[in-house]
Motif scaffolding. Structure first.
Motif, PDB file in Angstrom:
ATOM      1  N   MET A 198      37.626  36.325  42.123  1.00  0.00           N
ATOM      2  CA  MET A 198      36.972  35.873  40.894  1.00  0.00           C
ATOM      3  C   MET A 198      36.910  37.024  39.890  1.00  0.00           C
ATOM      4  N   LYS A 199      37.233  36.731  38.646  1.00  0.00           N
ATOM      5  CA  LYS A 199      37.279  37.754  37.615  1.00  0.00           C
ATOM      6  C   LYS A 199      35.874  38.261  37.317  1.00  0.00           C
ATOM      7  N   SER A 200      35.689  39.551  37.159  1.00  0.00           N
ATOM      8  CA  SER A 200      34.393  40.136  36.869  1.00  0.00           C
ATOM      9  C   SER A 200      34.477  40.974  35.602  1.00  0.00           C
ATOM     10  N   THR A 201      33.297  41.379  35.114  1.00  0.00           N
ATOM     11  CA  THR A 201      33.254  42.226  33.919  1.00  0.00           C
ATOM     12  C   THR A 201      33.991  43.531  34.147  1.00  0.00           C
ATOM     13  N   ILE A 202      33.770  44.149  35.310  1.00  0.00           N
ATOM     14  CA  ILE A 202      34.415  45.432  35.580  1.00  0.00           C
ATOM     15  C   ILE A 202      35.925  45.265  35.686  1.00  0.00           C
ATOM     16  N   SER A 203      36.405  44.138  36.216  1.00  0.00           N
ATOM     17  CA  SER A 203      37.854  43.882  36.286  1.00  0.00           C
ATOM     18  C   SER A 203      38.455  43.867  34.886  1.00  0.00           C
ATOM     19  N   PHE A 204      37.782  43.144  33.985  1.00  0.00           N
ATOM     20  CA  PHE A 204      38.240  43.062  32.595  1.00  0.00           C
ATOM     21  C   PHE A 204      38.226  44.442  31.947  1.00  0.00           C
ATOM     22  N   ASN A 205      37.143  45.192  32.158  1.00  0.00           N
ATOM     23  CA  ASN A 205      37.006  46.500  31.509  1.00  0.00           C
ATOM     24  C   ASN A 205      37.998  47.524  32.042  1.00  0.00           C
ATOM     25  N   LEU A 206      38.279  47.482  33.341  1.00  0.00           N
ATOM     26  CA  LEU A 206      39.262  48.404  33.911  1.00  0.00           C
ATOM     27  C   LEU A 206      40.610  48.230  33.228  1.00  0.00           C
ATOM     28  N   LYS A 207      41.012  46.983  33.059  1.00  0.00           N
ATOM     29  CA  LYS A 207      42.297  46.723  32.399  1.00  0.00           C
ATOM     30  C   LYS A 207      42.237  47.110  30.923  1.00  0.00           C
ATOM     31  N   GLN A 209      48.809  48.984  44.175  1.00  0.00           N
ATOM     32  CA  GLN A 209      48.349  47.678  44.632  1.00  0.00           C
ATOM     33  C   GLN A 209      46.826  47.585  44.567  1.00  0.00           C
ATOM     34  N   ALA A 210      46.140  48.712  44.846  1.00  0.00           N
ATOM     35  CA  ALA A 210      44.678  48.724  44.785  1.00  0.00           C
ATOM     36  C   ALA A 210      44.208  48.497  43.356  1.00  0.00           C
ATOM     37  N   VAL A 211      44.851  49.190  42.406  1.00  0.00           N
ATOM     38  CA  VAL A 211      44.491  49.026  40.989  1.00  0.00           C
ATOM     39  C   VAL A 211      44.730  47.584  40.548  1.00  0.00           C
ATOM     40  N   SER A 212      45.850  47.021  40.975  1.00  0.00           N
ATOM     41  CA  SER A 212      46.176  45.637  40.625  1.00  0.00           C
ATOM     42  C   SER A 212      45.105  44.681  41.140  1.00  0.00           C
ATOM     43  N   LYS A 213      44.632  44.902  42.367  1.00  0.00           N
ATOM     44  CA  LYS A 213      43.590  44.044  42.940  1.00  0.00           C
ATOM     45  C   LYS A 213      42.272  44.178  42.178  1.00  0.00           C
ATOM     46  N   TRP A 214      41.951  45.402  41.759  1.00  0.00           N
ATOM     47  CA  TRP A 214      40.725  45.592  40.970  1.00  0.00           C
ATOM     48  C   TRP A 214      40.784  44.778  39.689  1.00  0.00           C
ATOM     49  N   GLU A 215      41.929  44.850  39.002  1.00  0.00           N
ATOM     50  CA  GLU A 215      42.052  44.192  37.701  1.00  0.00           C
ATOM     51  C   GLU A 215      42.142  42.679  37.829  1.00  0.00           C
ATOM     52  N   SER A 231      39.211  42.642  44.424  1.00  0.00           N
ATOM     53  CA  SER A 231      38.364  43.643  45.070  1.00  0.00           C
ATOM     54  C   SER A 231      37.800  44.567  43.999  1.00  0.00           C
ATOM     55  N   LEU A 232      36.868  45.427  44.388  1.00  0.00           N
ATOM     56  CA  LEU A 232      36.262  46.382  43.463  1.00  0.00           C
ATOM     57  C   LEU A 232      36.545  47.799  43.939  1.00  0.00           C
TER      58      LEU A 232
END
Length: 245
Positions: free
Chosen positions: A1-10, A32-38, A42-43
């Motif tokens: 599920m998309k989160s605020t931090i995912s949006f902000n990281l990108k 791959q880890a960065v891709s999953k965060w965005e 995962s966080l």
């Protein structure tokens, strides 16, 4: 599920004009880890948060800051859909939005909606993105969602148009077959700067092909002078032999 931090990281990565690979290298994690965060799968570990803030030159609280009064665009509308087929009319609106882009910051977006598109719709959106002069840094964001055939078609188009910055961001995600074709095109076009980025990801057979090219004088040995350390000992001996000749 998309989160605020995912949006902000990108968002902050795009503002710094960094690829996922460059961000991963700076944080000593995998692309791959960065891709999953965005993607929100995962966080980042809590211990990485201060490093991320320093990397983007922001405060830690900025990573959780929510955008106020966001205008919902056709692309965001698609991202809010969780199931069902997407109408062609909505896809047409997305393509019009992509066509109107005038600066790179407008291309900070999520491509989760790709999961809901038909193959034909994906190809339409991909073509619109590739046509944008600002899209080099975002190719990696939707590459994950394409079929093998679509990935190859897109990569070949980027290669034909010498879009090496876009290609650089997806090297780690390329299949062996696609990477081989990219290598062949890179040698053909004598794109030495891009070859330097490609070399660390080549396997034994791909480097062996380069050795054979030197033997057959398809490429001059000088092209490979700076990359001898990437070859096996036996391959280096073969290359040095032809260099002496």
């Amino acid at each position: 599920m998309k989160s605020t931090i995912s949006f902000n990281l990108k968002k902050y990565r795009k503002e710094k004009k960094m690829t996922q690979q460059e961000m991963a290298q700076a944080l000593f994690v995998t692309p791959q880890a960065v891709s999953k965060w965005e993607r929100g799968d995962s966080l980042p570990d809590i211990s990485l948060v201060p490093q991320i803030a320093r990397l983007f030159q922001i405060s830690i609280s900025d990573l959780w800051a929510e955008e106020a009064e966001l205008v919902v665009s056709p692309i965001e509308t698609l991202n809010q859909m969780s199931h069902g087929l997407i109408e062609d009319e909505i896809v047409s609106q997305v393509i019009l939005e992509l066509d109107s882009v005038t600066q790179i910051s407008e291309l900070t977006m999520s491509f989760d909606f790709f999961m809901l598109l038909t193959d034909r719709q994906k190809e339409q959106v991909v073509s619109a993105i590739i046509d944008s002069p600002y899209s080099d840094g975002m190719i990696e964001d939707f590459y994950y969602y394409l079929s093998s055939k679509q990935k190859e078609k897109m990569v070949m188009e980027l290669l034909e148009n010498q879009r090496y910055l876009a290609l650089e961001s997806i090297i780690p995600m390329m299949s062996r077959l696609i990477r081989t074709k990219v290598l062949e095109g890179t040698i053909r076009d004598q794109a030495r700067d891009f070859l330097e980025e490609l070399f660390p990801f080549l396997n034994y057979s791909q480097k062996e092909w380069l050795v054979q090219c030197v033997k057959l004088k398809t490429i001059p040995m000088s092209v490979l002078d700076n990359y001898l350390t990437f070859f096996t000992e036996s391959q280096r001996e073969e290359l040095i032999k032809y260099e002496e000749d």
